[in-house]
Design a protein around this motif. Structure first.
Motif, PDB file in Angstrom:
ATOM      1  N   TYR A 239       5.293  -3.280 -12.185  1.00  0.00           N
ATOM      2  CA  TYR A 239       4.910  -2.725 -13.482  1.00  0.00           C
ATOM      3  C   TYR A 239       3.660  -1.879 -13.265  1.00  0.00           C
ATOM      4  N   GLU A 240       3.827  -0.574 -13.481  1.00  0.00           N
ATOM      5  CA  GLU A 240       2.736   0.363 -13.243  1.00  0.00           C
ATOM      6  C   GLU A 240       2.591   1.314 -14.424  1.00  0.00           C
ATOM      7  N   PRO A 241       1.704   0.996 -15.356  1.00  0.00           N
ATOM      8  CA  PRO A 241       1.522   1.924 -16.473  1.00  0.00           C
ATOM      9  C   PRO A 241       1.042   3.277 -15.961  1.00  0.00           C
TER      10      PRO A 241
ATOM     11  N   GLY B 184       0.676  -2.513 -10.627  1.00  0.00           N
ATOM     12  CA  GLY B 184       0.052  -1.383  -9.936  1.00  0.00           C
ATOM     13  C   GLY B 184      -0.632  -0.474 -10.930  1.00  0.00           C
ATOM     14  N   GLY B 185      -1.718   0.149 -10.498  1.00  0.00           N
ATOM     15  CA  GLY B 185      -2.463   1.066 -11.361  1.00  0.00           C
ATOM     16  C   GLY B 185      -3.945   0.755 -11.261  1.00  0.00           C
ATOM     17  N   SER B 186      -4.626   1.494 -10.370  1.00  0.00           N
ATOM     18  CA  SER B 186      -6.075   1.330 -10.176  1.00  0.00           C
ATOM     19  C   SER B 186      -6.484  -0.090  -9.777  1.00  0.00           C
ATOM     20  N   VAL B 187      -5.672  -0.699  -8.945  1.00  0.00           N
ATOM     21  CA  VAL B 187      -6.074  -1.983  -8.347  1.00  0.00           C
ATOM     22  C   VAL B 187      -7.096  -1.667  -7.262  1.00  0.00           C
ATOM     23  N   ASN B 188      -8.133  -2.494  -7.174  1.00  0.00           N
ATOM     24  CA  ASN B 188      -9.151  -2.276  -6.135  1.00  0.00           C
ATOM     25  C   ASN B 188      -9.709  -3.610  -5.658  1.00  0.00           C
TER      26      ASN B 188
ATOM     27  N   TRP C  34      -0.651   5.640 -17.201  1.00  0.00           N
ATOM     28  CA  TRP C  34      -2.040   5.972 -17.524  1.00  0.00           C
ATOM     29  C   TRP C  34      -3.044   5.232 -16.650  1.00  0.00           C
ATOM     30  N   ALA C  35      -2.591   4.241 -15.921  1.00  0.00           N
ATOM     31  CA  ALA C  35      -3.517   3.482 -15.065  1.00  0.00           C
ATOM     32  C   ALA C  35      -3.432   3.926 -13.608  1.00  0.00           C
ATOM     33  N   ILE C  36      -2.463   4.767 -13.293  1.00  0.00           N
ATOM     34  CA  ILE C  36      -2.259   5.155 -11.894  1.00  0.00           C
ATOM     35  C   ILE C  36      -3.193   6.292 -11.504  1.00  0.00           C
ATOM     36  N   GLY C  37      -4.001   6.010 -10.494  1.00  0.00           N
ATOM     37  CA  GLY C  37      -4.895   7.042  -9.956  1.00  0.00           C
ATOM     38  C   GLY C  37      -5.997   7.461 -10.911  1.00  0.00           C
ATOM     39  N   THR C  38      -6.238   6.668 -11.948  1.00  0.00           N
ATOM     40  CA  THR C  38      -7.236   7.062 -12.952  1.00  0.00           C
ATOM     41  C   THR C  38      -8.527   6.254 -12.825  1.00  0.00           C
TER      42      THR C  38
ATOM     43  N   VAL D  53       0.650  -6.994  -5.879  1.00  0.00           N
ATOM     44  CA  VAL D  53       0.180  -5.685  -6.358  1.00  0.00           C
ATOM     45  C   VAL D  53       0.708  -4.556  -5.481  1.00  0.00           C
ATOM     46  N   LEU D  54       0.812  -3.382  -6.112  1.00  0.00           N
ATOM     47  CA  LEU D  54       1.135  -2.150  -5.399  1.00  0.00           C
ATOM     48  C   LEU D  54      -0.104  -1.268  -5.553  1.00  0.00           C
ATOM     49  N   VAL D  55      -0.735  -0.953  -4.433  1.00  0.00           N
ATOM     50  CA  VAL D  55      -2.034  -0.264  -4.487  1.00  0.00           C
ATOM     51  C   VAL D  55      -1.929   1.123  -3.878  1.00  0.00           C
ATOM     52  N   GLY D  56      -2.505   2.094  -4.561  1.00  0.00           N
ATOM     53  CA  GLY D  56      -2.564   3.452  -4.040  1.00  0.00           C
ATOM     54  C   GLY D  56      -3.927   3.722  -3.437  1.00  0.00           C
ATOM     55  N   SER D  57      -4.699   4.560  -4.130  1.00  0.00           N
ATOM     56  CA  SER D  57      -5.937   5.106  -3.568  1.00  0.00           C
ATOM     57  C   SER D  57      -6.884   4.089  -2.951  1.00  0.00           C
ATOM     58  N   ALA D  58      -7.047   2.934  -3.588  1.00  0.00           N
ATOM     59  CA  ALA D  58      -8.026   1.972  -3.066  1.00  0.00           C
ATOM     60  C   ALA D  58      -7.582   1.326  -1.750  1.00  0.00           C
TER      61      ALA D  58
ATOM     62  N   SER E 129       0.846  -1.193   0.000  1.00  0.00           N
ATOM     63  CA  SER E 129       0.000   0.000   0.000  1.00  0.00           C
ATOM     64  C   SER E 129       0.880   1.242   0.000  1.00  0.00           C
ATOM     65  N   ASN E 130       0.664   2.086  -1.000  1.00  0.00           N
ATOM     66  CA  ASN E 130       1.402   3.342  -1.104  1.00  0.00           C
ATOM     67  C   ASN E 130       0.465   4.465  -0.664  1.00  0.00           C
ATOM     68  N   PHE E 131       0.745   5.037   0.497  1.00  0.00           N
ATOM     69  CA  PHE E 131      -0.140   6.088   1.024  1.00  0.00           C
ATOM     70  C   PHE E 131       0.007   7.414   0.253  1.00  0.00           C
ATOM     71  N   LYS E 132       1.122   7.576  -0.447  1.00  0.00           N
ATOM     72  CA  LYS E 132       1.408   8.855  -1.127  1.00  0.00           C
ATOM     73  C   LYS E 132       1.330   9.989  -0.096  1.00  0.00           C
ATOM     74  N   THR E 133       0.627  11.079  -0.415  1.00  0.00           N
ATOM     75  CA  THR E 133       0.579  12.209   0.536  1.00  0.00           C
ATOM     76  C   THR E 133      -0.740  12.165   1.317  1.00  0.00           C
TER      77      THR E 133
ATOM     78  N   GLY F 180      11.550   4.994  -8.312  1.00  0.00           N
ATOM     79  CA  GLY F 180      11.091   5.106  -9.698  1.00  0.00           C
ATOM     80  C   GLY F 180       9.592   5.237  -9.863  1.00  0.00           C
ATOM     81  N   HIS F 181       8.869   5.544  -8.775  1.00  0.00           N
ATOM     82  CA  HIS F 181       7.419   5.685  -8.915  1.00  0.00           C
ATOM     83  C   HIS F 181       7.117   6.769  -9.952  1.00  0.00           C
ATOM     84  N   SER F 182       6.085   6.549 -10.739  1.00  0.00           N
ATOM     85  CA  SER F 182       5.801   7.479 -11.857  1.00  0.00           C
ATOM     86  C   SER F 182       5.507   8.888 -11.368  1.00  0.00           C
TER      87      SER F 182
HETATM   88  P1  PGA Z   1      -3.455   3.799  -7.654  1.00  0.00           P
HETATM   89  O1  PGA Z   1      -1.917   4.085  -7.442  1.00  0.00           O
HETATM   90  O2  PGA Z   1      -3.758   2.461  -7.055  1.00  0.00           O
HETATM   91  O3  PGA Z   1      -4.166   4.906  -6.950  1.00  0.00           O
HETATM   92  O4  PGA Z   1      -3.701   3.793  -9.127  1.00  0.00           O
HETATM   93  C1  PGA Z   1      -0.986   3.056  -7.635  1.00  0.00           C
HETATM   94  C2  PGA Z   1       0.395   3.544  -7.372  1.00  0.00           C
HETATM   95  O5  PGA Z   1       0.645   4.750  -7.510  1.00  0.00           O
HETATM   96  O6  PGA Z   1       1.277   2.767  -7.012  1.00  0.00           O
END
Ligand code: PGA
Length: 232
Positions: A154-156, A189-193, A158-162, A209-214, A5-9, A85-87
């Motif tokens: 692998y985190e495209p 990683g990229g919009s996993v929920n 265009w799929a991150i946070g979208t 998986v590497l998950v952000g917002s969800a 889980s990536n909390f970001k900010t 290397g996070h996008s």
């Molecule tokens: P996301 O972010 O799950 O919100 O798309 C993934 C990430 O930034 O690693």
């Protein structure tokens, strides 16, 4: 299976502590990684399968790098897991490929676990799979892919946070290619929920998986861990 889980900010000291307390009580066979903001780091007493890491660091022990944290600060919390290397750092925060490589070499010399993020922007994906392959290849230049504590995500971009995850076919095709290049565990990683995690971790080459917002709500993250258990 690695679930990160990536909390970001997002999250505070208090909510990070609460999140981790909740996780401690969950039975899972997954390796769990949590990346809180630097202000919420602490020496948490956690079971062996849960580790806290840093989202960012500067490749120096200490020094004059205003606003950054170096190894001295990371090590104070017995942390040895890092995202590189996070996008959002590459694109939003303009981190250069050169700095990414320096960070990688530094973390490797420290013997830290590295989650190295790679992935193409939208226009590259639209240009076709050869372009995706070339882009990913470029992100592996100067990176020791044989490092034994490497995990690749692998985190495209265009799929991150979208809210638009890559399709299972796109994940699989790209993972299959990356697996021809390295043996490290491979995440997506990229919009996993909660809804799509089961199918994604069910893919042959996917090791997690590497998950952000969800993942930011503890209840949702717990449900994801449960979904992974059911999928396996
Ligand atoms: P996301 O972010 O799950 O919100 O798309 C993934 C990430 O930034 O690693």
């Amino acid at each position: 299976m690695i679930i990160a889980s990536n909390f970001k900010t997002n999250h505070t000291r208090a909510s990070t502590k609460d999140f981790l307390e909740t996780l401690k009580a969950v039975g899972t066979t997954c390796e769990v990684r949590v990346f809180p903001p630097a202000t919420a780091l602490d020496c948490f007493a956690l079971p062996a399968h849960i580790k806290v890491g840093v989202q960012n660091f500067y490749p120096a022990q200490s020094g004059s790098f205003t606003g950054e944290i170096g190894a001295e600060q990371v090590e104070e919390f017995e942390i040895e897991s890092v995202l590189i290397g996070h996008s959002e750092r590459r694109h939003l925060l303009k981190e250069s490929t050169e700095l990414v490589r320096q960070k990688y070499a530094f973390a490797r010399a420290k013997d830290w676990e590295i989650i190295y993020c790679i992935g193409e922007p939208k226009e590259v994906r639209e240009a076709g799979f050869d372009a995706v392959r070339a882009y990913v290849e470029e992100q592996l230049v100067g990176i020791d892919v044989r490092y034994e504590r490497l995990i690749v995500a692998y985190e495209p971009v265009w799929a991150i946070g979208t809210g638009l995850s890559a399709s299972l076919e796109q994940i699989q095709e790209t993972h299959q290619y990356i697996k021809t290049r390295l043996n490290a565990p491979l995440l997506y990683g990229g919009s996993v929920n909660v809804e799509n995690i089961g199918a994604i971790v069910g893919l042959e080459e996917c090791d997690g998986v590497l998950v952000g917002s969800a993942s930011w709500k503890k209840e949702a993250f717990v449900r994801m861990l449960e979904a992974v258990k059911t999928a396996h």
